[in-house]
Design a protein around this motif. Structure first.
Motif, PDB file in Angstrom:
ATOM      1  N   VAL A 134       1.210  -1.541   0.108  1.00 37.24           N
ATOM      2  CA  VAL A 134       0.406   0.182   0.004  1.00 37.24           C
ATOM      3  C   VAL A 134       0.430   1.058   0.178  1.00 37.24           C
ATOM      4  CG1 VAL A 134      -1.582   1.424   0.944  1.00 37.24           C
ATOM      5  CG2 VAL A 134      -1.893  -1.093   1.023  1.00 37.24           C
ATOM      6  N   LEU A 135       0.224   2.160  -0.846  1.00 42.58           N
ATOM      7  CA  LEU A 135       1.297   3.590  -0.701  1.00 42.58           C
ATOM      8  C   LEU A 135       0.230   4.079  -0.331  1.00 42.58           C
ATOM      9  CD1 LEU A 135       3.216   5.840  -1.755  1.00 42.58           C
ATOM     10  CD2 LEU A 135       2.210   5.355  -3.562  1.00 42.58           C
TER      11      LEU A 135
ATOM     12  N   LYS B 142       3.851   7.644  -9.086  1.00 50.92           N
ATOM     13  CA  LYS B 142       3.309   6.757 -10.218  1.00 50.92           C
ATOM     14  C   LYS B 142       4.617   6.174 -10.584  1.00 50.92           C
ATOM     15  CE  LYS B 142       0.631   8.790 -13.762  1.00 50.92           C
ATOM     16  NZ  LYS B 142      -0.267   9.543 -14.793  1.00 50.92           N
ATOM     17  N   ARG B 143       6.174   6.155 -10.117  1.00 52.88           N
ATOM     18  CA  ARG B 143       7.371   5.671 -10.366  1.00 52.88           C
ATOM     19  C   ARG B 143       7.543   4.670  -9.522  1.00 52.88           C
ATOM     20  NH1 ARG B 143      10.932  10.910 -11.854  1.00 52.88           N
ATOM     21  NH2 ARG B 143      11.083  10.721 -13.977  1.00 52.88           N
ATOM     22  N   TRP B 144       6.691   5.553  -7.921  1.00 53.55           N
ATOM     23  CA  TRP B 144       6.475   3.975  -6.929  1.00 53.55           C
ATOM     24  C   TRP B 144       6.144   3.450  -6.998  1.00 53.55           C
ATOM     25  CZ3 TRP B 144       4.152   1.311  -3.991  1.00 53.55           C
ATOM     26  CH2 TRP B 144       4.481   1.139  -1.796  1.00 53.55           C
ATOM     27  N   LEU B 145       5.143   3.418  -7.768  1.00 52.73           N
ATOM     28  CA  LEU B 145       3.817   2.091  -8.209  1.00 52.73           C
ATOM     29  C   LEU B 145       4.509   1.409  -8.393  1.00 52.73           C
ATOM     30  CD1 LEU B 145       0.523   4.413  -8.223  1.00 52.73           C
ATOM     31  CD2 LEU B 145       0.876   2.459  -6.595  1.00 52.73           C
TER      32      LEU B 145
ATOM     33  N   ARG C 235      -0.005  -5.621  -8.080  1.00 53.12           N
ATOM     34  CA  ARG C 235      -0.643  -4.000  -8.225  1.00 53.12           C
ATOM     35  C   ARG C 235      -0.442  -3.567  -7.053  1.00 53.12           C
ATOM     36  NH1 ARG C 235      -3.899  -1.909 -13.585  1.00 53.12           N
ATOM     37  NH2 ARG C 235      -2.266  -2.820 -13.598  1.00 53.12           N
ATOM     38  N   PRO C 236      -0.019  -2.591  -6.185  1.00 53.74           N
ATOM     39  CA  PRO C 236      -0.085  -1.333  -5.335  1.00 53.74           C
ATOM     40  C   PRO C 236      -1.585  -1.115  -4.665  1.00 53.74           C
ATOM     41  CG  PRO C 236       1.644  -1.218  -5.899  1.00 53.74           C
ATOM     42  CD  PRO C 236       0.783  -2.136  -7.232  1.00 53.74           C
TER      43      PRO C 236
ATOM     44  N   TYR D 126      -5.830   2.054 -10.331  1.00 47.69           N
ATOM     45  CA  TYR D 126      -5.709   1.360  -8.802  1.00 47.69           C
ATOM     46  C   TYR D 126      -7.497   0.894  -8.175  1.00 47.69           C
ATOM     47  CZ  TYR D 126      -0.716   2.015 -10.240  1.00 47.69           C
ATOM     48  OH  TYR D 126       0.690   1.628 -10.819  1.00 47.69           O
ATOM     49  N   LEU D 127      -6.294   0.092  -6.892  1.00 47.13           N
ATOM     50  CA  LEU D 127      -7.153   0.404  -6.075  1.00 47.13           C
ATOM     51  C   LEU D 127      -7.205   0.988  -4.565  1.00 47.13           C
ATOM     52  CD1 LEU D 127      -8.062  -3.997  -6.409  1.00 47.13           C
ATOM     53  CD2 LEU D 127      -9.810  -1.354  -7.756  1.00 47.13           C
TER      54      LEU D 127
END
Length: 280
Positions: free
Chosen positions: A172-173, A192-195, A205-206, A226-227
């Motif tokens: 999770v971010l 977006k880079r972190w994800l 997918r986070p 994303y969710l």
């Protein structure tokens, strides 16, 4: 020869008091406050009766209306899966006691803060990560994102700290703050880079955690693939939105085994459906 002229003092005219001056305005606002309190008490009357009829010692740190609302939300979302999220701010958690909320609703999962920015690991992450597993709770780890720090360094710290296994929740971010030294476009690029870096590493997918307003204003459109796990503590919101994966509905709940108040979340599905989104 000058005559003595006696001056007659003018009568002071009384100013007419406005309806909205003096005590009237005070009484008006007091009346409004009383109506709000009575309305809230009536709305949550069944939950208040429950609360007043059974109040264990560990509940004393939660105010009565927060507790009543928590009960109401749990009742309204019956059948959905309930969990908590924790960090070092909850201190040393006695995980073997963490089982239910209100002695009725099982706590099936927990999100645990792992890292902060590009340089800090949560002081209790290791204990919480192992304790939750031993307590047979579905666990997930989250990263608190700092907008003005390098996104790939933040992703690298999270990856180095967290090992996900089969049955764990996706990473999770957590994004809550607006940037000070960068534009929103640069912030979104960093997110977006972190994800992407985290998804590439774990193969899943986070999830993104944020507040409802932040979600609506900045993320909903551009991050639609994303969710989302949404925080909203609005007094009159009682059911999870259809497009939310998780809903953090309170930060003021009492749970056995935890000496501070804690956040509680509703998953938008039952326990079997929760299993579908875990790491394979």
């Amino acid at each position: 020869m000058k005559r003595n002229v006696r001056t007659v003092p003018r009568r002071k005219t009384k100013k007419k008091k406005s309806f909205f001056s003096g005590k009237w305005i005070e009484y008006f606002f007091i009346g409004i406050a009383v109506l709000i309190i009575l309305g809230g008490a009536n709305h949550y009357r069944s939950a208040l009766i429950n609360y007043l009829g059974f109040t264990p010692h560990f509940k004393s740190k939660v105010d009565i209306f927060s507790e009543a609302r928590n009960l109401k939300v749990l009742e309204k979302n019956e059948g959905k899966t309930v969990g908590i999220d924790v960090s070092e701010y909850q201190g040393k958690i006695r995980w073997s006691y963490v089982d239910t909320i209100e002695e009725k609703y099982p706590l099936r999962y927990v999100f645990i803060r792992a890292t902060v920015g590009n340089d800090r690991v949560d002081n209790e992450f290791k204990n919480n990560w192992l304790g939750a597993k031993k307590n047979k709770m579905i666990r997930g780890a989250y990263h608190y994102y700092r907008p003005n720090e390098n996104s790939l360094e933040q992703a690298e710290l999270f990856i180095k700290t967290v090992t996900l296994k089969k049955g764990d929740l996706p990473p999770v971010l957590d994004i809550e703050k607006l940037p000070k030294d960068q534009s929103m476009e640069r912030l979104k690029l960093g997110l977006k880079r972190w994800l992407k870096a985290v998804e590439l590493h774990y193969g899943v997918r986070p999830i993104i955690y944020t507040g409802e307003k932040y979600y609506d204003d900045f993320l909903k459109e551009e991050f639609s693939e994303y969710l989302f796990w949404i925080a909203n503590y609005n007094f009159y919101r009682e059911e999870i939105q259809e497009d939310w994966l998780f809903w953090q509905f309170t930060e003021k709940a009492s749970v056995p085994g935890i000496d501070t108040t804690v956040d509680v979340n509703v998953y938008n599905g039952d326990l079997q459906q929760l299993g579908y989104i875990t790491v394979e």
